[in-house]
Design a protein around this motif. Structure first.
Motif, PDB file in Angstrom:
ATOM      1  N   SER A 201       0.864  -1.179   0.000  1.00  0.00           N
ATOM      2  CA  SER A 201       0.000   0.000   0.000  1.00  0.00           C
ATOM      3  C   SER A 201       0.899   1.228   0.000  1.00  0.00           C
ATOM      4  CB  SER A 201      -0.925  -0.002   1.217  1.00  0.00           C
ATOM      5  OG  SER A 201      -0.184   0.254   2.402  1.00  0.00           O
ATOM      6  N   ASP A 202       0.304   2.398   0.127  1.00  0.00           N
ATOM      7  CA  ASP A 202       1.106   3.621   0.150  1.00  0.00           C
ATOM      8  C   ASP A 202       1.990   3.702   1.387  1.00  0.00           C
ATOM      9  OD1 ASP A 202       0.066   4.457  -2.239  1.00  0.00           O
ATOM     10  OD2 ASP A 202      -1.502   5.703  -1.328  1.00  0.00           O
ATOM     11  N   THR A 203       1.654   2.961   2.432  1.00  0.00           N
ATOM     12  CA  THR A 203       2.412   3.040   3.683  1.00  0.00           C
ATOM     13  C   THR A 203       3.045   1.716   4.096  1.00  0.00           C
ATOM     14  OG1 THR A 203       0.427   2.576   5.004  1.00  0.00           O
ATOM     15  CG2 THR A 203       0.937   4.894   4.541  1.00  0.00           C
ATOM     16  N   LEU A 204       2.813   0.647   3.351  1.00  0.00           N
ATOM     17  CA  LEU A 204       3.287  -0.675   3.764  1.00  0.00           C
ATOM     18  C   LEU A 204       4.006  -1.373   2.613  1.00  0.00           C
ATOM     19  CD1 LEU A 204       3.121  -2.614   6.253  1.00  0.00           C
ATOM     20  CD2 LEU A 204       1.161  -3.676   5.110  1.00  0.00           C
ATOM     21  N   ARG A 205       5.178  -1.922   2.896  1.00  0.00           N
ATOM     22  CA  ARG A 205       5.913  -2.700   1.904  1.00  0.00           C
ATOM     23  C   ARG A 205       6.507  -3.935   2.576  1.00  0.00           C
ATOM     24  NH1 ARG A 205       9.255   1.676   3.269  1.00  0.00           N
ATOM     25  NH2 ARG A 205      11.442   1.142   3.773  1.00  0.00           N
ATOM     26  N   GLY A 206       6.762  -4.975   1.784  1.00  0.00           N
ATOM     27  CA  GLY A 206       7.288  -6.214   2.335  1.00  0.00           C
ATOM     28  C   GLY A 206       8.351  -6.812   1.436  1.00  0.00           C
ATOM     29  N   SER A 207       9.109  -7.776   1.982  1.00  0.00           N
ATOM     30  CA  SER A 207      10.161  -8.424   1.199  1.00  0.00           C
ATOM     31  C   SER A 207      10.373  -9.847   1.694  1.00  0.00           C
ATOM     32  CB  SER A 207      11.477  -7.645   1.284  1.00  0.00           C
ATOM     33  OG  SER A 207      11.974  -7.653   2.607  1.00  0.00           O
TER      34      SER A 207
ATOM     35  N   VAL B 164      11.666 -12.955   6.026  1.00  0.00           N
ATOM     36  CA  VAL B 164      10.333 -12.502   5.621  1.00  0.00           C
ATOM     37  C   VAL B 164      10.019 -11.302   6.502  1.00  0.00           C
ATOM     38  CG1 VAL B 164       7.893 -13.061   5.430  1.00  0.00           C
ATOM     39  CG2 VAL B 164       9.608 -14.834   5.013  1.00  0.00           C
ATOM     40  N   GLY B 165       9.775 -10.141   5.895  1.00  0.00           N
ATOM     41  CA  GLY B 165       9.590  -8.947   6.708  1.00  0.00           C
ATOM     42  C   GLY B 165       8.676  -7.924   6.071  1.00  0.00           C
ATOM     43  N   VAL B 166       8.202  -6.990   6.900  1.00  0.00           N
ATOM     44  CA  VAL B 166       7.383  -5.871   6.434  1.00  0.00           C
ATOM     45  C   VAL B 166       7.893  -4.586   7.074  1.00  0.00           C
ATOM     46  CG1 VAL B 166       5.299  -7.214   5.992  1.00  0.00           C
ATOM     47  CG2 VAL B 166       5.682  -6.244   8.267  1.00  0.00           C
ATOM     48  N   ILE B 167       7.693  -3.465   6.388  1.00  0.00           N
ATOM     49  CA  ILE B 167       8.042  -2.142   6.909  1.00  0.00           C
ATOM     50  C   ILE B 167       6.839  -1.234   6.711  1.00  0.00           C
ATOM     51  CG2 ILE B 167       9.537  -0.132   6.638  1.00  0.00           C
ATOM     52  CD1 ILE B 167      11.774  -2.000   5.808  1.00  0.00           C
ATOM     53  N   TRP B 168       6.430  -0.586   7.803  1.00  0.00           N
ATOM     54  CA  TRP B 168       5.260   0.287   7.794  1.00  0.00           C
ATOM     55  C   TRP B 168       5.711   1.723   8.021  1.00  0.00           C
ATOM     56  CZ3 TRP B 168       1.956   1.570  12.549  1.00  0.00           C
ATOM     57  CH2 TRP B 168       0.820   2.314  12.176  1.00  0.00           C
ATOM     58  N   ALA B 169       5.240   2.618   7.147  1.00  0.00           N
ATOM     59  CA  ALA B 169       5.564   4.046   7.261  1.00  0.00           C
ATOM     60  C   ALA B 169       4.271   4.807   7.524  1.00  0.00           C
ATOM     61  CB  ALA B 169       6.238   4.551   5.989  1.00  0.00           C
ATOM     62  N   PRO B 170       3.842   4.914   8.783  1.00  0.00           N
ATOM     63  CA  PRO B 170       2.538   5.528   9.085  1.00  0.00           C
ATOM     64  C   PRO B 170       2.468   7.003   8.752  1.00  0.00           C
ATOM     65  CG  PRO B 170       3.763   5.133  11.107  1.00  0.00           C
ATOM     66  CD  PRO B 170       4.540   4.480  10.004  1.00  0.00           C
ATOM     67  N   VAL B 171       3.584   7.723   8.923  1.00  0.00           N
ATOM     68  CA  VAL B 171       3.656   9.143   8.581  1.00  0.00           C
ATOM     69  C   VAL B 171       5.025   9.400   7.958  1.00  0.00           C
ATOM     70  CG1 VAL B 171       2.069   9.893  10.399  1.00  0.00           C
ATOM     71  CG2 VAL B 171       4.507   9.728  10.890  1.00  0.00           C
ATOM     72  N   ALA B 172       5.200  10.573   7.410  1.00  0.00           N
ATOM     73  CA  ALA B 172       6.471  10.920   6.774  1.00  0.00           C
ATOM     74  C   ALA B 172       7.618  10.833   7.783  1.00  0.00           C
ATOM     75  CB  ALA B 172       6.394  12.326   6.186  1.00  0.00           C
ATOM     76  N   ASN B 173       8.750  10.278   7.341  1.00  0.00           N
ATOM     77  CA  ASN B 173       9.994  10.203   8.118  1.00  0.00           C
ATOM     78  C   ASN B 173       9.945   9.205   9.276  1.00  0.00           C
ATOM     79  OD1 ASN B 173      11.170  12.234   6.499  1.00  0.00           O
ATOM     80  ND2 ASN B 173      10.250  13.819   7.780  1.00  0.00           N
ATOM     81  N   VAL B 174       8.936   8.359   9.324  1.00  0.00           N
ATOM     82  CA  VAL B 174       8.841   7.335  10.364  1.00  0.00           C
ATOM     83  C   VAL B 174       8.629   5.977   9.707  1.00  0.00           C
ATOM     84  CG1 VAL B 174       7.542   6.481  12.355  1.00  0.00           C
ATOM     85  CG2 VAL B 174       7.909   8.933  12.072  1.00  0.00           C
ATOM     86  N   GLU B 175       9.471   4.995  10.078  1.00  0.00           N
ATOM     87  CA  GLU B 175       9.334   3.635   9.577  1.00  0.00           C
ATOM     88  C   GLU B 175       9.473   2.642  10.723  1.00  0.00           C
ATOM     89  OE1 GLU B 175      10.783   3.927   4.923  1.00  0.00           O
ATOM     90  OE2 GLU B 175      12.059   2.889   6.370  1.00  0.00           O
ATOM     91  N   LEU B 176       8.556   1.670  10.760  1.00  0.00           N
ATOM     92  CA  LEU B 176       8.570   0.612  11.763  1.00  0.00           C
ATOM     93  C   LEU B 176       8.641  -0.714  11.027  1.00  0.00           C
ATOM     94  CD1 LEU B 176       5.681   2.015  14.003  1.00  0.00           C
ATOM     95  CD2 LEU B 176       8.145   2.392  14.280  1.00  0.00           C
ATOM     96  N   GLY B 177       9.668  -1.530  11.330  1.00  0.00           N
ATOM     97  CA  GLY B 177       9.889  -2.771  10.600  1.00  0.00           C
ATOM     98  C   GLY B 177       9.911  -3.981  11.508  1.00  0.00           C
TER      99      GLY B 177
END
Length: 438
Positions: free
Chosen positions: A358-364, A394-407
């Motif tokens: 999605s616009d805020t979620l990516r995975g690998s 197997v992982g995901v990274i979530w960017a809820p707002v600009a300049n913040v990433e939680l993986g």
């Protein structure tokens, strides 16, 4: 007379008779005089006011940069604060060096004391980073410079570690940055800081020249040396007397990119005659040693955009005596008694799929392996040397707002030695990254 004519004209415009009674004419003359006085006072006030203050800082030429008014150099300060959290279901890994990110060559072997120390949980912030970029126009084009450091060192003390320090002018880059043999664009993303097994991740001092050939891609040549003028990697028994030579060809487009790489590096031993103290306390003469073998390596990698949100990444490397150019290399072995240097033949590969969910979620999803092949090195190597190391994530990274990433990520790694021992390490990796200067 002129004033009378002016008054008459104004009176006519206001439908006042030109030859009105004197009191009316005198009143109109007074109003005009008052207006002229007010205009003169306004002009005097404007003249007395100071000029607007000049802006001290203006927008720079680099994205996110600034420059001082009247100067040409654009400066950008960037970086991030990051917290890594790990739960290792396996045994203690690489405790001697304090390298808390995954390091497959030191996975605890089954039956060892370290293997019994299962279930450790720890957090650290030493992957936090700060950097400065600058760009200034010159007669030869833009001069771009970069200095970047983090706190990721093996002592655990949190001291600065230099990552990048270079200047780039035209086709030339001089300084320390990623090795020309490394292909960043074919490296899959992981939450673990060290990245996938079987990859090349190395920063070296270098002098690099890039020739852009348009549709034919870029041709790059560099001479490089070990960082800090000393031991980097596991090839500590040998030295390099001449710089490494690295060549790379790359081509990129909307579809992705492809890169072909090659290198040659020297593995040498040399010492003077000297004496050593024996276990009995006596001294013994030891003759000097001289030996050298040239190592080499080749690599091919790239990524392909299957869709705008899905990409496939792959890279492979093979070489003999590549040493520090391979993350998990066993390193060259020096035989001082016979003036010989034995070089390992090794290959590795990394595969990955990256998906924008999605616009805020990516995975690998990634998998990588590095393996020691046969040869004379096997006959002289210690049995504890690694035959193979491998890992998958197997992982995901979530960017809820600009300049913040939680993986978050699950990683499973395995190690096998030449003498048949092995170890497996399952772990959970988490990271919170707060960036600035983007």
């Amino acid at each position: 007379m002129k004033k009378r004519v002016l008054v008459g004209a104004i009176a006519a415009a206001l439908s006042i008779p030109a030859f009105a009674a004197d009191p009316a004419l005198e009143k109109l003359e007074k109003q005009i005089a008052d207006l002229q006085k007010q205009i003169s006072e306004l002009k005097a006030a404007q003249t007395a006011q100071p000029a607007p203050a000049q802006q001290a800082v203006v927008k720079g030429d680099l994205p996110g940069s600034f420059k001082r008014a009247g100067e040409d150099t654009s400066v950008r300060v960037y970086g991030f604060a990051r917290l890594d959290a790990v739960h290792n279901f396996g045994g203690r890994n690489n405790a001697a060096q304090g390298d808390y990110a995954a390091y497959q060559p030191s996975i605890a072997l089954t039956g060892s004391n370290d293997a019994a120390r299962r279930g450790e949980t720890y957090m650290f912030a030493k992957t936090s980073r700060i950097g400065v970029e600058a760009s200034a126009p010159t007669a030869l084009g833009a001069l771009n410079t970069k200095v970047e450091a983090d706190f990721y060192n093996t002592t655990g003390s949190g001291l600065f570690r230099l990552r990048h320090a270079y200047g780039q002018l035209g086709n030339w880059l001089i300084g320390q940055t990623w090795s020309t043999f490394m292909d960043l664009d074919s490296t899959p993303e992981t939450v673990d800081f060290n990245g996938p097994t079987g990859n090349t991740s190395l920063r070296q001092p270098q002098i690099r020249y890039t020739y852009g050939a348009g549709a034919a891609g870029n041709f790059i040549a560099a001479i490089e040396t070990k960082a800090n003028g000393g031991y980097v990697g596991s090839d500590d028994n040998t030295m390099t007397r001449v710089p490494d030579v690295v060549l790379r060809w790359e081509k990129a487009g909307d579809w992705g990119h492809v890169a072909l790489r090659g290198l040659t590096t020297e593995n040498a031993i040399k010492s003077d005659d000297h004496t050593e103290t024996t276990s009995s306390g006596s001294t013994a003469f030891v003759p000097g040693t001289t030996g050298s073998k040239r190592g080499y390596g080749v690599g091919l990698g790239g990524h392909y955009m299957v869709t705008p949100t899905t990409s496939l990444l792959a890279s492979t490397s093979y070489g003999k005596g590549m040493g520090r150019f391979f993350n998990e290399s066993v390193g060259a072995k020096a035989d001082a008694a016979n003036n010989k240097v034995y070089l390992p033949k090794e290959y590795g590969y990394v595969l990955g799929v990256q998906q924008k969910l999605s616009d805020t979620l990516r995975g690998s999803v990634t998998y990588g392996q590095q393996r020691l092949l046969g040869g004379d090195y096997i006959n002289v190597a210690d049995g504890s040397a690694n035959r193979s190391v491998q890992s998958g994530t197997v992982g995901v990274i979530w960017a809820p707002v600009a300049n913040v990433e939680l993986g978050g990520e699950f990683m499973l790694s395995h190690r096998q030695t030449l003498d048949g021992r092995s170890g497996t390490e399952p772990r959970l990796n988490f990271a919170a990254t707060y960036s600035f200067g983007n």
